[in-house]
Structure formats: C-alpha cells, structure tokens
Design a protein around this motif. Sequence first.
Motif, PDB file in Angstrom:
ATOM      1  N   SER A  25      -0.987  -9.572   5.023  1.00  0.00           N
ATOM      2  CA  SER A  25      -0.918  -8.552   6.062  1.00  0.00           C
ATOM      3  C   SER A  25      -0.677  -7.175   5.452  1.00  0.00           C
ATOM      4  N   PHE A  26       0.207  -7.120   4.449  1.00  0.00           N
ATOM      5  CA  PHE A  26       0.458  -5.839   3.773  1.00  0.00           C
ATOM      6  C   PHE A  26      -0.808  -5.316   3.112  1.00  0.00           C
ATOM      7  N   THR A  27      -1.514  -6.189   2.389  1.00  0.00           N
ATOM      8  CA  THR A  27      -2.714  -5.765   1.669  1.00  0.00           C
ATOM      9  C   THR A  27      -3.773  -5.221   2.629  1.00  0.00           C
ATOM     10  N   ALA A  28      -3.957  -5.887   3.760  1.00  0.00           N
ATOM     11  CA  ALA A  28      -4.947  -5.446   4.745  1.00  0.00           C
ATOM     12  C   ALA A  28      -4.594  -4.071   5.303  1.00  0.00           C
ATOM     13  N   SER A  29      -3.300  -3.836   5.576  1.00  0.00           N
ATOM     14  CA  SER A  29      -2.860  -2.547   6.101  1.00  0.00           C
ATOM     15  C   SER A  29      -2.905  -1.468   5.027  1.00  0.00           C
ATOM     16  N   PHE A  30      -2.482  -1.812   3.810  1.00  0.00           N
ATOM     17  CA  PHE A  30      -2.431  -0.868   2.694  1.00  0.00           C
ATOM     18  C   PHE A  30      -3.831  -0.392   2.309  1.00  0.00           C
ATOM     19  N   GLN A  31      -4.801  -1.273   2.443  1.00  0.00           N
ATOM     20  CA  GLN A  31      -6.169  -0.965   2.051  1.00  0.00           C
ATOM     21  C   GLN A  31      -6.817   0.078   2.967  1.00  0.00           C
ATOM     22  N   ASN A  32      -6.242   0.292   4.145  1.00  0.00           N
ATOM     23  CA  ASN A  32      -6.807   1.255   5.075  1.00  0.00           C
ATOM     24  C   ASN A  32      -6.675   2.691   4.588  1.00  0.00           C
ATOM     25  N   TYR A  33      -5.685   2.931   3.708  1.00  0.00           N
ATOM     26  CA  TYR A  33      -5.487   4.316   3.279  1.00  0.00           C
ATOM     27  C   TYR A  33      -5.241   4.498   1.784  1.00  0.00           C
ATOM     28  N   ASP A  34      -4.826   3.468   1.078  1.00  0.00           N
ATOM     29  CA  ASP A  34      -4.546   3.635  -0.345  1.00  0.00           C
ATOM     30  C   ASP A  34      -5.846   3.760  -1.139  1.00  0.00           C
ATOM     31  N   LEU A  35      -5.969   4.827  -1.920  1.00  0.00           N
ATOM     32  CA  LEU A  35      -7.216   5.120  -2.630  1.00  0.00           C
ATOM     33  C   LEU A  35      -7.527   4.089  -3.708  1.00  0.00           C
ATOM     34  N   VAL A  36      -6.496   3.607  -4.408  1.00  0.00           N
ATOM     35  CA  VAL A  36      -6.724   2.633  -5.478  1.00  0.00           C
ATOM     36  C   VAL A  36      -7.131   1.278  -4.900  1.00  0.00           C
ATOM     37  N   THR A  37      -6.444   0.845  -3.833  1.00  0.00           N
ATOM     38  CA  THR A  37      -6.737  -0.455  -3.231  1.00  0.00           C
ATOM     39  C   THR A  37      -8.126  -0.482  -2.596  1.00  0.00           C
ATOM     40  N   LYS A  38      -8.609   0.661  -2.135  1.00  0.00           N
ATOM     41  CA  LYS A  38      -9.960   0.707  -1.569  1.00  0.00           C
ATOM     42  C   LYS A  38     -11.010   0.360  -2.617  1.00  0.00           C
ATOM     43  N   LYS A  39     -10.729   0.705  -3.868  1.00  0.00           N
ATOM     44  CA  LYS A  39     -11.675   0.407  -4.952  1.00  0.00           C
ATOM     45  C   LYS A  39     -11.375  -0.935  -5.622  1.00  0.00           C
ATOM     46  N   PHE A  40     -10.095  -1.244  -5.740  1.00  0.00           N
ATOM     47  CA  PHE A  40      -9.687  -2.491  -6.387  1.00  0.00           C
ATOM     48  C   PHE A  40      -8.721  -3.216  -5.463  1.00  0.00           C
ATOM     49  N   LYS A  41      -9.216  -4.162  -4.681  1.00  0.00           N
ATOM     50  CA  LYS A  41      -8.393  -4.848  -3.686  1.00  0.00           C
ATOM     51  C   LYS A  41      -7.226  -5.583  -4.320  1.00  0.00           C
ATOM     52  N   SER A  42      -7.406  -6.041  -5.550  1.00  0.00           N
ATOM     53  CA  SER A  42      -6.336  -6.790  -6.214  1.00  0.00           C
ATOM     54  C   SER A  42      -5.085  -5.928  -6.410  1.00  0.00           C
ATOM     55  N   TYR A  43      -5.247  -4.607  -6.445  1.00  0.00           N
ATOM     56  CA  TYR A  43      -4.083  -3.717  -6.610  1.00  0.00           C
ATOM     57  C   TYR A  43      -3.120  -3.862  -5.432  1.00  0.00           C
ATOM     58  N   GLY A  44      -3.662  -4.085  -4.236  1.00  0.00           N
ATOM     59  CA  GLY A  44      -2.817  -4.289  -3.064  1.00  0.00           C
ATOM     60  C   GLY A  44      -1.953  -5.535  -3.193  1.00  0.00           C
ATOM     61  N   LYS A  45      -2.478  -6.562  -3.866  1.00  0.00           N
ATOM     62  CA  LYS A  45      -1.712  -7.794  -4.084  1.00  0.00           C
ATOM     63  C   LYS A  45      -0.646  -7.601  -5.163  1.00  0.00           C
ATOM     64  N   ILE A  46      -0.963  -6.742  -6.139  1.00  0.00           N
ATOM     65  CA  ILE A  46      -0.051  -6.520  -7.265  1.00  0.00           C
ATOM     66  C   ILE A  46       1.048  -5.524  -6.909  1.00  0.00           C
ATOM     67  N   TYR A  47       0.745  -4.598  -6.004  1.00  0.00           N
ATOM     68  CA  TYR A  47       1.645  -3.471  -5.717  1.00  0.00           C
ATOM     69  C   TYR A  47       3.095  -3.888  -5.413  1.00  0.00           C
ATOM     70  N   PRO A  48       3.350  -4.863  -4.517  1.00  0.00           N
ATOM     71  CA  PRO A  48       4.750  -5.220  -4.235  1.00  0.00           C
ATOM     72  C   PRO A  48       5.510  -5.706  -5.467  1.00  0.00           C
ATOM     73  N   PHE A  49       4.821  -6.461  -6.347  1.00  0.00           N
ATOM     74  CA  PHE A  49       5.463  -6.938  -7.570  1.00  0.00           C
ATOM     75  C   PHE A  49       5.752  -5.767  -8.515  1.00  0.00           C
ATOM     76  N   LEU A  50       4.814  -4.815  -8.573  1.00  0.00           N
ATOM     77  CA  LEU A  50       5.014  -3.635  -9.405  1.00  0.00           C
ATOM     78  C   LEU A  50       6.180  -2.799  -8.876  1.00  0.00           C
ATOM     79  N   GLU A  51       6.252  -2.661  -7.546  1.00  0.00           N
ATOM     80  CA  GLU A  51       7.345  -1.907  -6.926  1.00  0.00           C
ATOM     81  C   GLU A  51       8.692  -2.581  -7.203  1.00  0.00           C
ATOM     82  N   LEU A  52       8.725  -3.901  -7.145  1.00  0.00           N
ATOM     83  CA  LEU A  52       9.950  -4.642  -7.432  1.00  0.00           C
ATOM     84  C   LEU A  52      10.373  -4.448  -8.886  1.00  0.00           C
ATOM     85  N   ALA A  53       9.412  -4.474  -9.793  1.00  0.00           N
ATOM     86  CA  ALA A  53       9.719  -4.285 -11.217  1.00  0.00           C
ATOM     87  C   ALA A  53      10.282  -2.886 -11.468  1.00  0.00           C
TER      88      ALA A  53
END
Length: 262
Positions: A121-149
């Motif tokens: 659900s986060f990835t689908a919502s994030f992809q609506n406006y995040d410039l990186v996720t629009k080009k690389f959908k996998s970034y939306g999946k990685i983002y929460p783990f990166l934020e946690l790190a």
Amino acid sequence: MSNSESECPWGLKAVKLLQERGLNFEDIKLRSREEVDELKAKYQVSTTPQIFCGRERIGGYTDLASRLSAGLEPTKISYTPVIALFSTAGLMTLALSLKMSGFMGIALSMLASLKLMDLDSFTASFQNYDLVTKKFKSYGKIYPFLELAIGLGFLSGVAPLLTGIASTTVGVSGVGSVVKAVYIDKMALNCACVGGNSKAPLGVISMAENLMMTIMGAMLIYTSTNIPTQTSTRTNSISPLPIVDSSVAESKQNLSIKEVKF
C-alpha cells in the motif's frame, strides 16, 4: 489507477457521482503504471482520472462535479497519526535526554515501521509522486528499510558519514518530489509518510520531514569529516617539552654542591 493494491480515490468519487445522477457510463480502469503514464502523455495531463463525454474531455473529478453543478465531496483529512508520532518521538527524546539527532533517529524509525506494516500500500501511494519510484518501482519497496537504517544510524552513531550521506540524498530527493507534485503539478495527493493508507495531505508535513533529513544529514557529514582536523589541531597546539642538556644540569649540580661545602 485501479489494481489489487490500491484504488484511485478520485476515480471512486467520480463513479459515485455518476451513479447518484443515474447516468450511464463506462468505467475504464487503468491497471498498470504504464497505462497511467500513457494516458497522461496522450492528453498532456498530470492527474487521473480523466472523464470523457463522447470525444470531449471533461477533465477530472472536480471538472465533472462542476459540469454537473454538484458540490464537491469533502476530502477526508487527518493529521492525527502525524501529530501522535512526532509527539511520541519528542517525549521519548526528552525522557532519554537525547539531542536533536536522537529525536531524528526515533522519528525516522517509527515512520519506517508504519510503512512496513503495509509495504504494498505504501509503495502504490509513494509511486504517485516520488520521482525515483516512478522510474524504479523497487525503490519504493526499499525506501522503508533505508529510512529505518538511517534512523538507527542517528541513534547509534555508527557509520556517521554513511548515515549523513544517505540522509541528505534521500532528503533532497524527497524535497524535489514534493515540490514537483504539489507546487508545480498542483496534484492533490495523500502523503505516504505515515503509510499508504494515510489521510494526511501531501505538502507541508512531507516537506518538513525531507528538509529535516537533508539538514541533519548535512550536519552529520560536516561533523564526521571535521573530527580528524580537530584532533590534529589539538595535537599541534601542545607545547613541546623543554630539552635539558644533561651535562649542563650535572655541572650545575656539582657547582651547587661545591658551594655548600665551602
């Protein structure tokens, strides 16, 4: 866009309005990001849905409501999760006597946990406006783990330079995405900062979060890269120990002894 992960809220409002007016219509669902991008490019628009009457393009939900002389359905907005999260992070910072970096670490870790509760659900919502996720959908999946790190890096102090670089990079990217979506494209979207099902509007909250990541990351880079310089400066500032010639010292001692005997 309509798929198993998410439904376009404005599309649902348009369908509801047409049904209430008893109008016949065909609901053509866009099932992939590629179909959405193709529609936007074809009609040079930045948002969906797009409603047509024959060959005439009416526009989005707002345009449809205006054409039908209907009042706009109020948008559900809630800042409660955001206020609760940052208030809790602030209280934990005070209780543990932490500094601003500690507050940042707690807040980012809590934000990441909310995103990970429903990653799709986060990835689908994030992809609506995040410039990186629009080009690389996998970034939306990685983002929460990166934020946690990054959050854990602020809390632990481990690898400060790497934490600072990651925080600054993610923050700058986020600021650019929010500016384009909200202030350039004028898109009315929900912020995915507290999860994909958030009712908080994209704008000030997300901008503040990304600016904080950028500023705190830059400060961490500065402090971590200036530690060796400070150490060397302190070392150089220590006065050298005086060198005493042993022969001179011995002669002075002998001289003093002779003077005593005399």
